[in-house]
Design an enzyme around this catalytic site. Structure first.
Site, PDB file in Angstrom:
ATOM      1  N   SER A   1       0.858  -1.389   0.065  1.00 39.38           N
ATOM      2  CA  SER A   1      -0.040  -0.158   0.199  1.00 39.38           C
ATOM      3  C   SER A   1       0.923   1.448  -0.078  1.00 39.38           C
ATOM      4  CB  SER A   1      -1.042  -0.286   1.423  1.00 39.38           C
ATOM      5  OG  SER A   1      -0.227  -0.183   2.276  1.00 39.38           O
TER       6      SER A   1
ATOM      7  N   ASP B   1      -0.590   7.510   9.864  1.00 40.12           N
ATOM      8  CA  ASP B   1      -1.449   6.571  10.813  1.00 40.12           C
ATOM      9  C   ASP B   1      -0.454   5.705  11.482  1.00 40.12           C
ATOM     10  OD1 ASP B   1      -0.502   5.013   8.776  1.00 40.12           O
ATOM     11  OD2 ASP B   1      -2.712   4.534   8.109  1.00 40.12           O
TER      12      ASP B   1
ATOM     13  N   HIS C   1       1.508   4.438   7.357  1.00 34.81           N
ATOM     14  CA  HIS C   1       1.652   4.986   6.027  1.00 34.81           C
ATOM     15  C   HIS C   1       2.299   6.526   6.123  1.00 34.81           C
ATOM     16  CE1 HIS C   1      -1.555   1.932   5.767  1.00 34.81           C
ATOM     17  NE2 HIS C   1      -0.937   1.652   4.429  1.00 34.81           N
TER      18      HIS C   1
END
Length: 240
Positions: A11, A190, A193
């Site tokens: 991600s 967070d 990320h």
């Protein structure tokens, strides 16, 4: 054809084309010289990445010369492999010894398929465990962070070890980010990320490593004449 750089990862790579993302910054940096191609898969670990390599990067027939091999590939996995096995994201966990084997296999795959392509490894980032509790990805009945910074460090060191074994460059993001005293707020959005500052750090590190490999904007040709090369009195001359 314009050469390519592939960004392959989880991600943190998939989100790299967001506004201010490190992938978007690379695309802007290499405008007119290189196509930066995104191959990011949110939630993936090295076990799953290894299973789909041939589907993502299919081998061409010997008589297909329509596209040359990329000049570079970034490989950015480990954040999901490092999930703790007994926590809420344990299904993403890959044991450390398997992670090393998988990463070695991924590098070997690219080196065999594209012998002249530069492969750049990037370690997982550090983890802000308190922030992970505030931003859970799945239901967290235990109330414990699904990742720890200590575990991420083990995988980061394994990544640098594999880079040494394979003879490829590596960005030790886990260590680099923690040089900043306020790394948790400065570089992470967070607890995992990247913030915009974190994205810029990755961008700058990738540019530096590529430059060390001889891949800089200055060293790469543009694919068509620049406006500065066009004679106002005879514009078509440059295209002949």
């Amino acid at each position: 054809m314009r050469p390519k750089i592939y960004l392959f990862g989880d991600s943190i790579t998939e989100e790299s084309f967001d506004i201010g993302g490190w992938g978007a910054s690379l695309a802007n940096h290499f405008a007119r010289t290189v196509d930066v191609v995104l191959r990011g898969y949110s939630g993936y670990n090295t076990r799953w990445a290894l299973k789909v390599l041939d589907r993502i990067f299919p081998e061409k027939p010997d008589d297909d010369d329509s596209e040359s091999e990329p000049i570079a590939v970034t490989v950015f996995f480990g954040a999901n492999d490092a999930c703790l096995q007994d926590r809420c994201s344990g299904f993403q966990h890959v044991p450390l010894h398997e992670y090393k084997h998988n990463l070695h296999s991924i590098v070997s795959f690219f080196k065999k398929r594209w012998p002249d392509t530069h492969v750049l490894l990037i370690t997982p980032p550090p983890i802000d465990e308190d922030a992970r509790l505030r931003f859970p990805y799945v239901e967290n009945k235990q109330g414990l962070p699904e990742r720890t910074n200590e575990a991420a460090g083990h995988y980061a060191r394994a990544c640098t070890d594999i880079a040494g074994e394979c003879g490829v460059p590596v960005i030790d993001l886990w260590t680099k980010m923690q040089h900043c005293p306020e790394w948790k707020k400065e570089y992470l959005s967070d607890g995992l990320h990247l913030s915009q500052s974190g994205n810029q750090l990755v961008f700058q590190e990738v540019i530096r490593k590529l430059r060390d490999e001889g891949l800089s904007v200055e060293a790469l040709p543009v694919d068509l004449p620049l406006i500065s090369d066009i004679d106002p009195n005879d514009p078509m001359k440059v295209f002949q």
